[in-house]
Design a protein around this motif. Structure first.
Motif, PDB file in Angstrom:
ATOM      1  N   GLN A 286       0.771  -1.078   0.020  1.00 52.37           N
ATOM      2  CA  GLN A 286      -0.009   0.053  -0.038  1.00 52.37           C
ATOM      3  C   GLN A 286       0.789   1.355  -0.010  1.00 52.37           C
ATOM      4  O   GLN A 286       0.520   2.210  -0.677  1.00 52.37           O
ATOM      5  CB  GLN A 286      -0.974  -0.089   1.228  1.00 52.37           C
ATOM      6  CG  GLN A 286      -1.752   1.254   1.364  1.00 52.37           C
ATOM      7  CD  GLN A 286      -2.392   1.416   2.546  1.00 52.37           C
ATOM      8  OE1 GLN A 286      -2.363   0.647   3.704  1.00 52.37           O
ATOM      9  NE2 GLN A 286      -3.646   2.332   2.549  1.00 52.37           N
ATOM     10  N   THR A 287       1.843   1.139   0.748  1.00 52.31           N
ATOM     11  CA  THR A 287       2.780   2.535   0.955  1.00 52.31           C
ATOM     12  C   THR A 287       3.240   2.701  -0.544  1.00 52.31           C
ATOM     13  O   THR A 287       3.568   3.800  -1.020  1.00 52.31           O
ATOM     14  CB  THR A 287       3.857   2.202   2.076  1.00 52.31           C
ATOM     15  OG1 THR A 287       3.288   1.902   3.130  1.00 52.31           O
ATOM     16  CG2 THR A 287       4.664   3.381   1.964  1.00 52.31           C
ATOM     17  N   SER A 302      -1.270  16.199 -13.326  1.00 52.84           N
ATOM     18  CA  SER A 302      -2.412  15.961 -12.653  1.00 52.84           C
ATOM     19  C   SER A 302      -2.302  16.645 -11.319  1.00 52.84           C
ATOM     20  O   SER A 302      -1.470  16.339 -10.268  1.00 52.84           O
ATOM     21  CB  SER A 302      -2.866  14.656 -12.407  1.00 52.84           C
ATOM     22  OG  SER A 302      -4.173  14.750 -11.730  1.00 52.84           O
ATOM     23  N   PRO A 303      -3.267  17.579 -10.841  1.00 51.10           N
ATOM     24  CA  PRO A 303      -3.262  18.175  -9.404  1.00 51.10           C
ATOM     25  C   PRO A 303      -3.991  17.146  -8.468  1.00 51.10           C
ATOM     26  O   PRO A 303      -4.056  17.329  -7.244  1.00 51.10           O
ATOM     27  CB  PRO A 303      -4.214  19.228  -9.669  1.00 51.10           C
ATOM     28  CG  PRO A 303      -5.293  18.920 -10.683  1.00 51.10           C
ATOM     29  CD  PRO A 303      -4.321  18.175 -11.799  1.00 51.10           C
ATOM     30  N   GLU A 304      -4.380  16.010  -9.158  1.00 49.76           N
ATOM     31  CA  GLU A 304      -5.239  15.123  -8.090  1.00 49.76           C
ATOM     32  C   GLU A 304      -4.327  14.471  -7.105  1.00 49.76           C
ATOM     33  O   GLU A 304      -3.057  14.518  -7.410  1.00 49.76           O
ATOM     34  CB  GLU A 304      -5.928  13.953  -8.737  1.00 49.76           C
ATOM     35  CG  GLU A 304      -7.082  14.361  -9.920  1.00 49.76           C
ATOM     36  CD  GLU A 304      -8.138  14.846  -9.146  1.00 49.76           C
ATOM     37  OE1 GLU A 304      -8.493  14.509  -7.675  1.00 49.76           O
ATOM     38  OE2 GLU A 304      -9.302  15.268  -9.627  1.00 49.76           O
ATOM     39  N   LYS A 305      -4.737  13.976  -5.934  1.00 50.24           N
ATOM     40  CA  LYS A 305      -4.160  13.505  -4.764  1.00 50.24           C
ATOM     41  C   LYS A 305      -4.057  11.976  -5.143  1.00 50.24           C
ATOM     42  O   LYS A 305      -5.320  11.587  -5.640  1.00 50.24           O
ATOM     43  CB  LYS A 305      -4.543  13.625  -3.627  1.00 50.24           C
ATOM     44  CG  LYS A 305      -4.319  15.270  -2.995  1.00 50.24           C
ATOM     45  CD  LYS A 305      -5.119  15.345  -1.852  1.00 50.24           C
ATOM     46  CE  LYS A 305      -5.081  16.944  -1.416  1.00 50.24           C
ATOM     47  NZ  LYS A 305      -5.798  17.174   0.062  1.00 50.24           N
ATOM     48  N   ALA A 306      -3.258  11.023  -4.804  1.00 50.09           N
ATOM     49  CA  ALA A 306      -3.289   9.582  -4.773  1.00 50.09           C
ATOM     50  C   ALA A 306      -3.524   9.364  -3.482  1.00 50.09           C
ATOM     51  O   ALA A 306      -2.604   8.971  -2.734  1.00 50.09           O
ATOM     52  CB  ALA A 306      -2.156   8.948  -5.557  1.00 50.09           C
ATOM     53  N   ARG A 307      -4.621   8.961  -2.979  1.00 48.88           N
ATOM     54  CA  ARG A 307      -5.080   8.496  -1.792  1.00 48.88           C
ATOM     55  C   ARG A 307      -5.511   6.947  -1.873  1.00 48.88           C
ATOM     56  O   ARG A 307      -6.663   6.725  -2.100  1.00 48.88           O
ATOM     57  CB  ARG A 307      -5.813   9.454  -0.942  1.00 48.88           C
ATOM     58  CG  ARG A 307      -5.495  10.564  -0.521  1.00 48.88           C
ATOM     59  CD  ARG A 307      -4.757  10.647   0.355  1.00 48.88           C
ATOM     60  NE  ARG A 307      -4.556  11.760   1.049  1.00 48.88           N
ATOM     61  CZ  ARG A 307      -3.652  12.711   0.928  1.00 48.88           C
ATOM     62  NH1 ARG A 307      -2.511  12.362  -0.016  1.00 48.88           N
ATOM     63  NH2 ARG A 307      -3.314  13.886   1.291  1.00 48.88           N
ATOM     64  N   PRO A 337       9.011   9.510  -2.050  1.00 47.34           N
ATOM     65  CA  PRO A 337       7.887   9.366  -1.086  1.00 47.34           C
ATOM     66  C   PRO A 337       6.422  10.273  -1.390  1.00 47.34           C
ATOM     67  O   PRO A 337       6.576  11.541  -1.707  1.00 47.34           O
ATOM     68  CB  PRO A 337       8.482  10.076   0.391  1.00 47.34           C
ATOM     69  CG  PRO A 337       9.932   9.550   0.079  1.00 47.34           C
ATOM     70  CD  PRO A 337      10.093   9.879  -1.325  1.00 47.34           C
ATOM     71  N   VAL A 338       5.371   9.826  -1.119  1.00 52.72           N
ATOM     72  CA  VAL A 338       4.205  10.587  -1.524  1.00 52.72           C
ATOM     73  C   VAL A 338       4.055  11.907  -0.734  1.00 52.72           C
ATOM     74  O   VAL A 338       3.527  12.736  -1.449  1.00 52.72           O
ATOM     75  CB  VAL A 338       3.008   9.592  -1.294  1.00 52.72           C
ATOM     76  CG1 VAL A 338       2.789   9.314   0.338  1.00 52.72           C
ATOM     77  CG2 VAL A 338       1.710  10.473  -1.711  1.00 52.72           C
ATOM     78  N   GLY A 339       4.591  12.045   0.443  1.00 56.16           N
ATOM     79  CA  GLY A 339       4.376  13.206   1.294  1.00 56.16           C
ATOM     80  C   GLY A 339       5.488  14.296   0.530  1.00 56.16           C
ATOM     81  O   GLY A 339       4.892  15.401   0.427  1.00 56.16           O
ATOM     82  N   ARG A 489       0.707  10.153   8.666  1.00 55.54           N
ATOM     83  CA  ARG A 489       1.664   8.770   8.300  1.00 55.54           C
ATOM     84  C   ARG A 489       0.732   7.854   7.887  1.00 55.54           C
ATOM     85  O   ARG A 489       0.935   6.990   7.001  1.00 55.54           O
ATOM     86  CB  ARG A 489       2.557   8.532   9.686  1.00 55.54           C
ATOM     87  CG  ARG A 489       3.193   7.207   9.368  1.00 55.54           C
ATOM     88  CD  ARG A 489       4.297   7.224   8.501  1.00 55.54           C
ATOM     89  NE  ARG A 489       5.068   6.129   8.321  1.00 55.54           N
ATOM     90  CZ  ARG A 489       5.889   5.757   7.445  1.00 55.54           C
ATOM     91  NH1 ARG A 489       6.243   6.743   6.314  1.00 55.54           N
ATOM     92  NH2 ARG A 489       6.776   4.768   7.382  1.00 55.54           N
ATOM     93  N   TYR A 490      -0.719   7.672   8.424  1.00 57.02           N
ATOM     94  CA  TYR A 490      -1.493   7.029   8.126  1.00 57.02           C
ATOM     95  C   TYR A 490      -2.041   7.092   6.753  1.00 57.02           C
ATOM     96  O   TYR A 490      -2.160   6.026   5.957  1.00 57.02           O
ATOM     97  CB  TYR A 490      -2.713   6.865   9.203  1.00 57.02           C
ATOM     98  CG  TYR A 490      -4.061   6.349   8.979  1.00 57.02           C
ATOM     99  CD1 TYR A 490      -3.893   4.758   8.431  1.00 57.02           C
ATOM    100  CD2 TYR A 490      -5.077   6.975   8.771  1.00 57.02           C
ATOM    101  CE1 TYR A 490      -5.113   4.420   8.070  1.00 57.02           C
ATOM    102  CE2 TYR A 490      -6.391   6.258   8.514  1.00 57.02           C
ATOM    103  CZ  TYR A 490      -6.403   5.047   8.199  1.00 57.02           C
ATOM    104  OH  TYR A 490      -7.331   4.423   7.748  1.00 57.02           O
ATOM    105  N   GLU A 491      -2.367   8.074   6.488  1.00 58.34           N
ATOM    106  CA  GLU A 491      -2.616   8.497   5.217  1.00 58.34           C
ATOM    107  C   GLU A 491      -1.605   8.325   4.085  1.00 58.34           C
ATOM    108  O   GLU A 491      -1.983   8.031   2.948  1.00 58.34           O
ATOM    109  CB  GLU A 491      -3.260   9.906   5.096  1.00 58.34           C
ATOM    110  CG  GLU A 491      -4.482  10.362   5.997  1.00 58.34           C
ATOM    111  CD  GLU A 491      -4.890  11.519   5.455  1.00 58.34           C
ATOM    112  OE1 GLU A 491      -6.194  11.787   5.450  1.00 58.34           O
ATOM    113  OE2 GLU A 491      -4.263  12.766   5.558  1.00 58.34           O
ATOM    114  N   LEU A 492      -0.535   8.644   4.269  1.00 57.60           N
ATOM    115  CA  LEU A 492       0.487   8.521   3.152  1.00 57.60           C
ATOM    116  C   LEU A 492       1.341   7.112   3.217  1.00 57.60           C
ATOM    117  O   LEU A 492       1.707   6.864   2.274  1.00 57.60           O
ATOM    118  CB  LEU A 492       1.579   9.965   3.512  1.00 57.60           C
ATOM    119  CG  LEU A 492       0.958  11.155   3.502  1.00 57.60           C
ATOM    120  CD1 LEU A 492       2.129  11.951   3.647  1.00 57.60           C
ATOM    121  CD2 LEU A 492       0.262  11.557   2.451  1.00 57.60           C
TER     122      LEU A 492
END
Length: 646
Positions: A286-287, A302-307, A337-339, A489-492
């Motif tokens: 998942q990470t 894209s300005p979208e977030k990948a969650r 890293p996504v962050g 941290r949970y979200e990313l």
């Protein structure tokens, strides 16, 4: 090496079997579905102008993406003596996809009837494998259109979705039904991947959208206590799952990243290594997906977030095994890293602010960089005290935005209020569309809150808000700041990593410091619950948090959902818990699921059926605090306020 070959069998559409696998021995069973061609959606062969399609049209690479997953499962999947046994492959490709791939030969069209037959045959095959079921595993992959109901309740659309004459909105696969149906499976480990949109479609809210009950759901007492089922969803709440518009540009972003991760490419954390063979486990996968898809989105501009959302209760063992032939340097390389990628979206930063609408339009435009955004914060953002209804002053402390003004992160402060505030944000670009959130207060300090906002343009050039999420700001001090970082941290990354940091950093103490910060304690409890760290979350502690702070419906829901829950409190001691909604987004969804699953003997310490179901019809999952979206007239504070105050 292709291990699966097509076999024509009545009642088994798209069946592929492994000739070397023997029934009665451990094996892996899969259903793989890919839908690009939707005849009854916009521009489809069976669509007529004027037909309602809820904004859905044709896709371009979903069938090719599912084919690639099938090829991985057939050729590369490996895990401890459980070879691929059977796989049902259902594909509805475009003409271009059909011409480009011979692997689809032997597949069946991904109609609702075939999906039902394949899923039921899949479950029956796993159930009938004798003593070997305990050592077998199940896999499910879907690429195509989807619509979101809640975190673990998405519907996945077959190729003949909205076929006439009835055009029934519930003729679709329900991930909620899959999770509940698999709960009684004799096979203990299942991995599900939903490469589908989670669109928020306002016109669908007039319907009760649940999908088809394809798998039988047994009573809780018949569930297999050893079953663990993890599901990964491809899209952020209310957004699309990105994919190219032509096959030559590759697979869907989620599918591409997933297959790379399952192959153990650079950037994936490998665990349980032995003699060069390592496991790709669910949480590190998942990470990796979050990192990789976010990077791919950035590459597409894209300005979208990948969650990449996690659902169910994932097994803490390998999804597959790979041979690790990478050098130590290669093992550490991979997507950023996504962050870091998301932080790079904010090119302009304004901090140390005390801005209010009284400061005027000139200062607003300097800070927000957009006349549209300035107008929203000058005239269309309102806050009120949830107890008294009095207007509250919103003070903007920080603004972080992209240079193109399509992405914002705004930190704000509100005055103290025992029951918190109702914050509304109206979008003039959508003709009265409102986003609203209930923001809780805390015992010792006024929290700083963070709103993230994304903007898009429609075909006519009108600018509109596509997503709003609310959470604690990272600039909070003490416990709330630490919890904000843990939630990030949970979200990313994933729930297990956040809970591990929560434990090892000493922040577990906040769970016991309920009086000092009940909000921090409740957020910490939610993180531990999502990670299934019940060893760090005694049910007695949740009962205390519930009864000591009568406003804390969130704690009551966590208490009732805890596997060790026993009703021990006189209902007369809980008068307020029957009257208000949870503040936290994931706890609201948990309440909805618990209420949906209630049996005649179930007795949680709250009764909120009507209020929860009304809230879920306008809820937008994502973020820490529950955000609601819809017409302004439907989103007053009565949605969340205790009835005693109405």
């Amino acid at each position: 090496m292709t291990r699966l070959v097509a076999r024509a069998e009545p009642g088994n559409p798209g069946l592929f079997v492994n000739p070397d696998w023997q029934p009665g021995t451990p094996g892996a069973f899969a259903v793989v579905i890919g839908v690009s061609d939707y005849p009854y959606l916009r521009d489809g062969s069976g669509w007529h102008p004027g037909d309602e399609t809820f904004g859905l049209g044709q896709l371009y690479v979903s069938a090719a993406t599912a084919t690639a997953f099938f090829e991985w499962f057939s050729d590369k999947y490996d895990f401890q003596g459980t070879p691929p046994a059977r796989c049902w492959l259902l594909l509805s490709p475009t003409a271009e996809e059909r011409a480009a791939s011979a692997a689809a030969v032997g597949s069946a069209p991904a109609t609702l009837e075939n999906c039902e037959l394949a899923l039921q045959a899949w479950y029956a095959a796993m159930e009938s494998n004798g003593a070997a079921t305990a050592d077998s595993r199940g896999y499910f992959f879907f690429s195509g259109h989807g619509l979101e109901v809640s975190l673990d309740a998405q519907i996945l659309l077959p190729s003949d979705y909205l076929r006439g004459p009835g055009r029934a909105v519930n003729n679709a696969i329900s991930t909620d039904n899959l999770l509940k149906g698999l709960a009684s499976s004799p096979v203990p480990q299942h991995y599900l991947f939903a490469d589908a949109c989670r669109n928020d479609v306002a016109s669908l809210r007039q319907y009760v959208v649940q999908g088809r009950p394809i798998l039988n759901v047994r009573a809780a007492g018949a569930a297999n206590p050893d079953v663990l089922t993890g599901i990964l969803y491809a899209a952020a709440s209310g957004t699309i799952a990105w994919q190219p518009f032509k096959l030559s540009d590759g697979l869907s972003l989620f599918g591409r990243a997933l297959i790379d991760g399952l192959r153990g490419l650079a950037g994936v954390e490998l665990q349980g290594c032995n003699a060069g063979r390592c496991e790709v486990r669910f949480n590190p996968l998942q990470t990796y997906l979050k990192n990789r898809v976010t990077q791919l989105l950035a590459d597409f501009g894209s300005p979208e977030k990948a969650r990449i959302r996690q659902g169910g209760s994932p097994p803490d063992v390998g999804v597959t095994v790979v041979v690790d032939s990478r050098s130590p340097f290669e093992s550490l390389t991979g997507p950023a890293p996504v962050g870091q990628v998301l932080a790079a979206r904010y090119d302009v930063t304004e901090v140390g602010l005390s801005w209010t609408p009284a400061d005027g339009e000139v200062s607003a435009h300097r800070i927000f960089g957009s006349e549209h955004m300035s107008e929203i914060w000058m005239r269309h953002v309102h806050a009120s005290d949830l107890r008294t209804g009095a207007s509250a002053l919103v003070v903007v402390r920080e603004v972080h935005r992209s240079d193109n003004t399509q992405a914002y992160r705004v930190v704000l402060e509100l005055p103290p209020a025992p029951d918190g505030h109702w914050l509304c944000l109206d979008d003039p670009g959508r003709g009265g569309r409102r986003f609203a959130v209930a923001l809780p207060d805390d015992s010792m300090t006024a929290p700083l809150y963070e709103l993230t906002m994304d903007f898009e343009f429609d075909d006519s050039g009108i600018r509109w808000i596509s997503a709003v999420e609310a959470r604690l700001a990272l600039s909070n001090r003490s416990r709330l700041g630490e919890l904000a970082r843990m939630w990030s941290r949970y979200e990313l990354a994933n729930a297990a990593d956040a809970a591990h940091e929560l434990d090892t950093s000493g922040l577990l103490q906040m769970v016991f410091d309920k009086v000092k910060s009940p909000l921090a304690a409740t957020v910490a409890a939610t993180l531990l619950f999502r990670a299934r760290r019940y060893d760090l979350l005694p049910v007695s502690w949740l009962a205390n948090l519930t009864t000591w702070f009568m406003w804390n419906t969130d704690a009551a829901v966590l208490w009732a959902a805890h596997p060790d829950y026993r009703r021990e409190v006189d209902p007369d001691r809980l008068p307020l818990l029957e009257l208000k909604l949870p503040y936290l987004a994931e706890v609201l969804q948990m309440a909805w699921r618990l209420l949906s699953d209630l049996g005649p003997d179930d007795d949680p310490p709250w009764r909120l059926q009507a209020q929860v179901h009304r809230a879920m019809s306008v809820h937008r999952p994502g973020g820490l605090f529950a955000v609601y979206s819809g017409p302004a007239q439907d989103l007053g504070s009565d949605l969340v306020r205790p009835r005693r105050q109405r």
